[in-house]
Motif scaffolding. Structure first.
Motif, PDB file in Angstrom:
ATOM      1  N   UNK A  72       0.752  -1.130  -0.254  1.00 23.61           N
ATOM      2  CA  UNK A  72      -0.118   0.175  -0.108  1.00 23.61           C
ATOM      3  C   UNK A  72       0.809   1.241   0.037  1.00 23.61           C
ATOM      4  N   UNK A  73       1.741   1.322   0.870  1.00 28.66           N
ATOM      5  CA  UNK A  73       2.729   2.282   0.902  1.00 28.66           C
ATOM      6  C   UNK A  73       3.510   2.445  -0.346  1.00 28.66           C
ATOM      7  N   UNK A  74       3.713   1.670  -1.005  1.00 25.99           N
ATOM      8  CA  UNK A  74       4.692   1.553  -2.312  1.00 25.99           C
ATOM      9  C   UNK A  74       3.616   2.127  -3.320  1.00 25.99           C
ATOM     10  N   UNK A  75       2.472   2.009  -3.305  1.00 24.65           N
ATOM     11  CA  UNK A  75       1.447   2.383  -4.675  1.00 24.65           C
ATOM     12  C   UNK A  75       1.147   3.994  -4.134  1.00 24.65           C
ATOM     13  N   UNK A  76       1.178   4.154  -2.880  1.00 20.12           N
ATOM     14  CA  UNK A  76       0.938   5.774  -2.502  1.00 20.12           C
ATOM     15  C   UNK A  76       2.217   6.573  -2.968  1.00 20.12           C
ATOM     16  N   UNK A  77       2.996   5.986  -2.621  1.00 14.48           N
ATOM     17  CA  UNK A  77       4.617   6.753  -2.971  1.00 14.48           C
ATOM     18  C   UNK A  77       4.753   7.011  -4.491  1.00 14.48           C
ATOM     19  N   UNK A  78       4.484   5.927  -5.153  1.00 10.40           N
ATOM     20  CA  UNK A  78       4.233   5.867  -6.868  1.00 10.40           C
ATOM     21  C   UNK A  78       3.396   7.174  -7.252  1.00 10.40           C
TER      22      UNK A  78
END
Length: 302
Positions: free
Chosen positions: A212-218
């Protein structure tokens, strides 16, 4: 100042009540007959840490209003903006200005189809407001408003509007860098709204996993890259900090886009992720993650 607020939801109710209590000549414009009936009968209830009161403000459909107004404030969702501004075109005179502090991108351009672009004010607000029921608005927590002329030029009316809002308890600043604030809020919403909507999870649940954090960051990275390519000095670290804060402190929050999908309503994805994707194409910045989330939300809308 004679002000028409178009859309008597949470934000329209908050602004309308505050301005009316400060002595401004406010009229509410609403398309829901039920909301009109309730507010006409029992008034608009505002509950904040410093104010718990009921204020009686004229409310009607746009066609029932006449005369000219100094300021039209549009508080509908983006996909209703065209109909909203068209409904009040008969209230526009050569001195009428219009204001949008709506979510997303593209509303000012729509409004400029009725009110000349040089008299359109754009802005961003993070003031909290919840519509508990028709005619009942809660606002708990702090926030502010940034405004500037959509043309980018300094204008006396913008400063006058900012002063009127601040005097009414709506902290407001005339800010020539308002596009930075607008795009930083777009980045925040593009990330949390779309990911929570697609996963059907709260802010805290999305932020609790590495994926989830990866997608938010992207999404944040893509949006910041588009803004910077367009010449807007967005602060990527500041945006990421605001998302991190929301993940830590608003864990049970369901963003509006998730609430819309759960209720079977149309979302504002076209004015948030979709608008950033469109800007990205114009400035030759790839936005594959934004595009994917846009496609998934559109598919979820049916």
């Amino acid at each position: 100042m004679k002000i028409a607020i178009v859309g008597a939801g949470a934000m329209g109710g908050l602004f309308g009540a505050r301005l009316a209590l400060a002595g401004q000549a406010v009229s509410l414009v609403e398309a829901s007959d039920h909301a009109i009936e309730v507010i006409t009968r029992q008034g608009l209830r505002l509950e904040t840490p410093d104010v718990q009161t009921t204020v009686h403000i004229p409310i009607s459909r746009a066609a029932q209003l006449s005369g000219h107004f100094d300021l039209l404030v549009i508080f509908t969702k983006g996909f209703h903006t065209a109909a909203a501004i068209d409904s009040v075109r008969h209230l526009v005179c050569p001195d009428t200005w219009a204001l949008s502090v709506q979510n997303g991108l593209g509303n000012a351009e729509i409004i400029a189809g009725v009110v000349p672009a040089e008299r359109v004010i754009v802005g961003m607000t993070n003031l909290p407001a919840d519509l508990v029921a028709p005619g009942v608005v809660h606002s708990h927590g702090e926030g502010h408003i940034n405004l500037w002329a959509g043309s980018g030029k300094d204008a006396q009316r913008v400063h006058e509007v900012a002063a009127v809002f601040s005097q009414a308890g709506l902290p407001c600043e005339a800010d020539p860098q308002v596009q930075v604030a607008i795009w930083e809020k777009v980045a925040f919403n593009a990330a949390l709204n779309s990911v929570c909507a697609v996963t059907r999870q709260t802010v805290g649940a999305v932020g609790s996993t590495d994926q989830g954090r990866q997608v938010l960051g992207d999404i944040l990275d893509e949006t910041v890259a588009v803004a910077k390519a367009a010449g807007i000095a967005v602060d990527g670290q500041r945006v990421r900090a605001s998302v991190d804060y929301a993940v830590r402190n608003h864990q049970q929050h369901k963003p509006s886009m998730l609430q819309d999908l759960e209720a079977g309503r149309k979302t504002e994805i076209d004015f948030i992720n979709g608008a950033v994707v469109a800007h990205g194409k114009r400035v030759s910045v790839a936005t594959p993650v934004l595009q994917a989330l846009y496609n998934l939300v559109k598919a979820s809308e049916g």
